[in-house]
Enzyme design. Structure first.
Site, PDB file in Angstrom:
ATOM      1  N   ASP A 120      47.417 -19.251   8.797  1.00  0.00           N
ATOM      2  CA  ASP A 120      47.561 -19.642   7.385  1.00  0.00           C
ATOM      3  C   ASP A 120      46.588 -20.419   6.777  1.00  0.00           C
ATOM      4  O   ASP A 120      45.648 -21.132   7.489  1.00  0.00           O
ATOM      5  CB  ASP A 120      48.998 -20.753   7.632  1.00  0.00           C
ATOM      6  CG  ASP A 120      50.337 -19.801   8.029  1.00  0.00           C
ATOM      7  OD1 ASP A 120      50.417 -18.687   8.190  1.00  0.00           O
ATOM      8  OD2 ASP A 120      51.132 -20.858   8.377  1.00  0.00           O
TER       9      ASP A 120
HETATM   10  N1  URA Z   1      51.945 -20.667  13.208  1.00  0.00           N
HETATM   11  C1  URA Z   1      51.890 -20.709  11.737  1.00  0.00           C
HETATM   12  O1  URA Z   1      53.103 -21.249  11.370  1.00  0.00           O
HETATM   13  N2  URA Z   1      51.001 -20.926  11.357  1.00  0.00           N
HETATM   14  C2  URA Z   1      49.720 -20.382  11.689  1.00  0.00           C
HETATM   15  O2  URA Z   1      48.823 -20.343  11.086  1.00  0.00           O
HETATM   16  C3  URA Z   1      49.697 -20.093  13.073  1.00  0.00           C
HETATM   17  C4  URA Z   1      51.047 -20.114  13.823  1.00  0.00           C
END
Ligand code: URA
Length: 244
Positions: free
Chosen positions: A105
């Site tokens: 993310d």
């Molecule tokens: N899980 C998440 O919620 N975000 C990420 O970036 C990676 C795994």
């Protein structure tokens, strides 16, 4: 091994735009296997042929494997209309060749592998291979042994139930610190797993993918190529995790 146009190879190596590298060839500054190249469109096999520019040999690498310590605020993509992308952090000669292996993310930090090896990338992301992803997370709220047990059973989310996940509590309080290891890589998975218990992830950092650990000497935004040993470990991990 693939035959490619000389001007394309030179441009991909960061020696200039297609137009500029054509000029290098026209000026007689490029040699292939000891002979001056005259045609920028000539076909070469860069791995086996010796290409020099102004007498300097090109150090051609077909396969690139880059470990990035992803900083927050950049997206795991090769293009984005709004935000800086992870490839924007890399030097030109790498940036246009590689793609990120999976996504973190925008606010997640840590280990991100970038490569132009589609096969390795596919294998690392394949659900069949069950490659572990380990995260360090800070959680708003108290994480307890009940959460540990629930994660170990697999957490039911709206669209699927996760595989058993390992949750380790490092500290528990108004804000808790944990380590969590999952085997899938679904959208917002870690955040959604905690949200299923009314808990909010306030900081997330990936620290490991299979046998590959985040190099802690890399500051956020820094990167390096994988060592031969790391690459070997990744390859053999994928082999081992092949379903029979
Ligand atoms: N899980 C998440 O919620 N975000 C990420 O970036 C990676 C795994």
């Amino acid at each position: 091994m693939k035959r490619e146009r000389l001007d394309k190879v030179l441009a991909n190596m960061g020696l200039g735009t297609r137009k500029e590298v054509k000029q290098l060839v026209k000026q007689g500054l490029v040699e292939v296997d000891g002979s001056v190249a005259t045609d920028p469109g000539m076909h070469v096999i860069p791995e086996t042929q010796e290409i020099t520019v102004e007498g300097e040999p090109l150090n051609y690498k077909r396969w690139l494997y880059i470990m990035l310590n992803k900083p927050p605020g950049v997206v795991s993509a090769t293009e984005d209309n709004l935000h800086m992308t992870v490839v924007d952090l890399l030097p030109y000669e790498w940036a246009h060749k590689v793609h990120p292996v999976g996504r973190l993310d925008i606010d997640t930090e840590g280990l991100l592998l970038l490569t132009n090896d589609g096969q390795l990338s596919h294998n690392l992301l394949s659900p069949k291979k069950k490659v572990e992803k380990e995260y360090f997370a800070r959680i708003q709220g108290r994480v307890t042994d009940q959460h540990v047990e629930a994660f170990a059973r697999g957490v039911e989310l709206e669209d699927f139930t996760t595989l058993p996940a390992k949750l380790e509590i490092l500290s528990s309080g108004d804000v808790s610190e944990v380590r969590v290891t999952i085997m899938e890589g679904k959208f917002h998975q870690v955040k959604r797993m905690f949200a299923a218990f009314g808990l909010q992830v306030v900081y997330l950092q990936r620290v490991r993918m299979g046998p590959l650990h985040l190099d802690t000497t890399l500051s956020p935004g820094e990167y390096r190529e994988l060592s031969e040993e790391e690459l070997e470990q990744l390859r053999s991990h994928i082999q081992k995790n092949s379903p029979v």
